[in-house]
Motif scaffolding. Structure first.
Motif, PDB file in Angstrom:
ATOM      1  N   ASN A   1       0.810  -1.226   0.000  1.00 52.30           N
ATOM      2  CA  ASN A   1       0.000   0.000   0.000  1.00 52.30           C
ATOM      3  C   ASN A   1       0.837   1.267   0.000  1.00 52.30           C
ATOM      4  O   ASN A   1       0.442   2.267  -0.601  1.00 52.30           O
ATOM      5  CB  ASN A   1      -0.931   0.017   1.216  1.00 52.30           C
ATOM      6  N   GLU A   2       1.981   1.256   0.680  1.00 52.33           N
ATOM      7  CA  GLU A   2       2.778   2.482   0.764  1.00 52.33           C
ATOM      8  C   GLU A   2       4.174   2.160   1.280  1.00 52.33           C
ATOM      9  O   GLU A   2       4.363   1.237   2.075  1.00 52.33           O
ATOM     10  CB  GLU A   2       2.110   3.483   1.717  1.00 52.33           C
ATOM     11  N   VAL A   3       5.138   2.935   0.792  1.00 58.31           N
ATOM     12  CA  VAL A   3       6.487   2.936   1.361  1.00 58.31           C
ATOM     13  C   VAL A   3       6.817   4.382   1.701  1.00 58.31           C
ATOM     14  O   VAL A   3       6.812   5.251   0.819  1.00 58.31           O
ATOM     15  CB  VAL A   3       7.533   2.364   0.378  1.00 58.31           C
ATOM     16  N   LEU A   4       7.102   4.646   2.964  1.00 53.67           N
ATOM     17  CA  LEU A   4       7.393   6.000   3.429  1.00 53.67           C
ATOM     18  C   LEU A   4       8.854   6.089   3.844  1.00 53.67           C
ATOM     19  O   LEU A   4       9.337   5.249   4.606  1.00 53.67           O
ATOM     20  CB  LEU A   4       6.502   6.366   4.620  1.00 53.67           C
ATOM     21  N   VAL A   5       9.545   7.096   3.332  1.00 53.43           N
ATOM     22  CA  VAL A   5      10.923   7.358   3.760  1.00 53.43           C
ATOM     23  C   VAL A   5      10.850   8.268   4.981  1.00 53.43           C
ATOM     24  O   VAL A   5      10.538   9.459   4.873  1.00 53.43           O
ATOM     25  CB  VAL A   5      11.744   8.007   2.635  1.00 53.43           C
ATOM     26  N   ARG A   6      11.134   7.720   6.143  1.00 52.20           N
ATOM     27  CA  ARG A   6      11.017   8.473   7.385  1.00 52.20           C
ATOM     28  C   ARG A   6      12.210   9.390   7.617  1.00 52.20           C
ATOM     29  O   ARG A   6      12.064  10.502   8.112  1.00 52.20           O
ATOM     30  CB  ARG A   6      10.871   7.504   8.564  1.00 52.20           C
ATOM     31  N   ASP A   7      13.397   8.912   7.251  1.00 54.37           N
ATOM     32  CA  ASP A   7      14.592   9.727   7.504  1.00 54.37           C
ATOM     33  C   ASP A   7      15.726   9.266   6.598  1.00 54.37           C
ATOM     34  O   ASP A   7      15.814   8.086   6.244  1.00 54.37           O
ATOM     35  CB  ASP A   7      15.008   9.623   8.969  1.00 54.37           C
ATOM     36  N   VAL A   8      16.556  10.238   6.228  1.00 57.25           N
ATOM     37  CA  VAL A   8      17.775   9.952   5.465  1.00 57.25           C
ATOM     38  C   VAL A   8      18.938  10.525   6.264  1.00 57.25           C
ATOM     39  O   VAL A   8      19.009  11.731   6.494  1.00 57.25           O
ATOM     40  CB  VAL A   8      17.731  10.588   4.063  1.00 57.25           C
ATOM     41  N   THR A   9      19.846   9.674   6.703  1.00 59.30           N
ATOM     42  CA  THR A   9      20.981  10.112   7.517  1.00 59.30           C
ATOM     43  C   THR A   9      22.260   9.998   6.690  1.00 59.30           C
ATOM     44  O   THR A   9      22.618   8.919   6.220  1.00 59.30           O
ATOM     45  CB  THR A   9      21.110   9.245   8.788  1.00 59.30           C
ATOM     46  N   LEU A  10      22.934  11.144   6.540  1.00 63.15           N
ATOM     47  CA  LEU A  10      24.184  11.196   5.777  1.00 63.15           C
ATOM     48  C   LEU A  10      25.365  11.220   6.744  1.00 63.15           C
ATOM     49  O   LEU A  10      25.217  11.557   7.917  1.00 63.15           O
ATOM     50  CB  LEU A  10      24.220  12.455   4.911  1.00 63.15           C
ATOM     51  N   PRO A  11      26.577  10.894   6.268  1.00 60.46           N
ATOM     52  CA  PRO A  11      27.773  11.092   7.093  1.00 60.46           C
ATOM     53  C   PRO A  11      27.858  12.551   7.545  1.00 60.46           C
ATOM     54  O   PRO A  11      27.564  13.460   6.757  1.00 60.46           O
ATOM     55  CB  PRO A  11      28.918  10.725   6.142  1.00 60.46           C
TER      56      PRO A  11
END
Length: 276
Positions: free
Chosen positions: A173-183
């Motif tokens: 039904n859905e894929v949610l990107v909650r957070d993107v953590t970079l170096p």
């Protein structure tokens, strides 16, 4: 005699008791209760195994043969929270946090059980999600992941994962990107760059605003100059004398003025002295 009757009575009841026990065991093995939000896959021991040509058992009470089995699945929407490490297009480690909403397709439960089994979350959903995330994130730079492309990435991960799961009897039904953590170093560099770009845009905006203000002042000055030119061209000596006479009469009639006229001024206009 009475004692013999009492001894014989339990012997006559024994078959009944045994039949009752067998019946209870039979019924306990033959009844299945399926709760709300669940469905059951019927497995027949002597008739082909998993039933795929009939709808799964719905909610409520069911009676099945004791040698058969019912495998109960939850068919409500469920959530998978996943944290995974993926690589950007330039090979940097990115930590991605996602939430995935899924459920098994109720009318295909038999095929799902036969092909994958009850542990379909670990066997198919997680690998599909991780594969799609790695594929999508690998096409973008850290800067794009951090700022402008997050919604695009989220949609692409959803579409690629759904393509895989549709063939596996699972509804995504859905894929949610909650957070993107970079170096940290990359994140700091991106934030500095974004700040500089914002300051540059603000400076350009101020320059454009100032140029527009200067253009406005020039246009207004040109308009006033043209107006004065037209007014000067329309005035002649006679008009000026008439205006002077009108002004002199109004001043002479003023109760707060004392007028002394001596001689005459330029172009025959009177000279007015005194104003007390």
């Amino acid at each position: 005699m009475a004692n013999n009757a009492q001894l014989q009575l339990p012997k006559t009841l024994m078959p009944i008791i045994l039949i009752g026990i067998v019946a209870i065991i039979f019924l306990s093995k033959s009844t299945v209760t399926i709760d709300a939000g669940e469905a059951g896959v019927l497995w027949k021991r002597f008739d082909g195994g998993v039933v795929t040509d009939q709808p799964p058992l719905g909610e409520g009470f069911h009676i099945v043969a004791p040698w058969n089995n019912v495998i109960v699945y939850e068919v409500r929407q469920q959530e998978l929270y996943e944290t995974m490490k993926v690589l950007s297009s330039n090979g940097l480690d990115i930590l991605l946090e996602t939430s995935t909403w899924y459920l098994p397709k109720a009318d295909e439960l038999g095929y799902l059980h036969q092909k994958i089994g009850e542990n379909y979350l670990e066997r198919i959903i997680k690998p599909a999600l991780r594969s799609a995330a790695r594929s999508v994130v690998g096409r973008y730079t850290p800067e794009q992941l951090y700022s402008s492309k997050r919604d695009v990435i989220q949609n692409e991960i959803f579409e690629e994962t759904r393509t895989i799961l549709d063939d596996e009897h699972i509804q995504l039904n859905e894929v949610l990107v909650r957070d993107v953590t970079l170096p940290p170093t990359i994140k700091d560099a991106i934030e500095r760059k974004l700040k500089q770009e914002q300051e540059s845009l603000e400076y350009e905006f101020r320059l454009v605003t100032a140029a527009k203000e200067a253009e406005k002042v020039i246009i207004e000055a040109e308009g006033k100059a043209e107006s004065n030119r037209i007014l000067s061209a329309s005035l002649n000596d006679q008009i000026l004398r008439d205006k002077g006479i009108e002004a002199t009469l109004e001043l002479a009639n003023s109760p707060n003025s004392k007028v002394i006229v001596i001689g005459s001024g330029k172009n025959g206009m009177p000279i007015i002295l005194g104003n007390q």
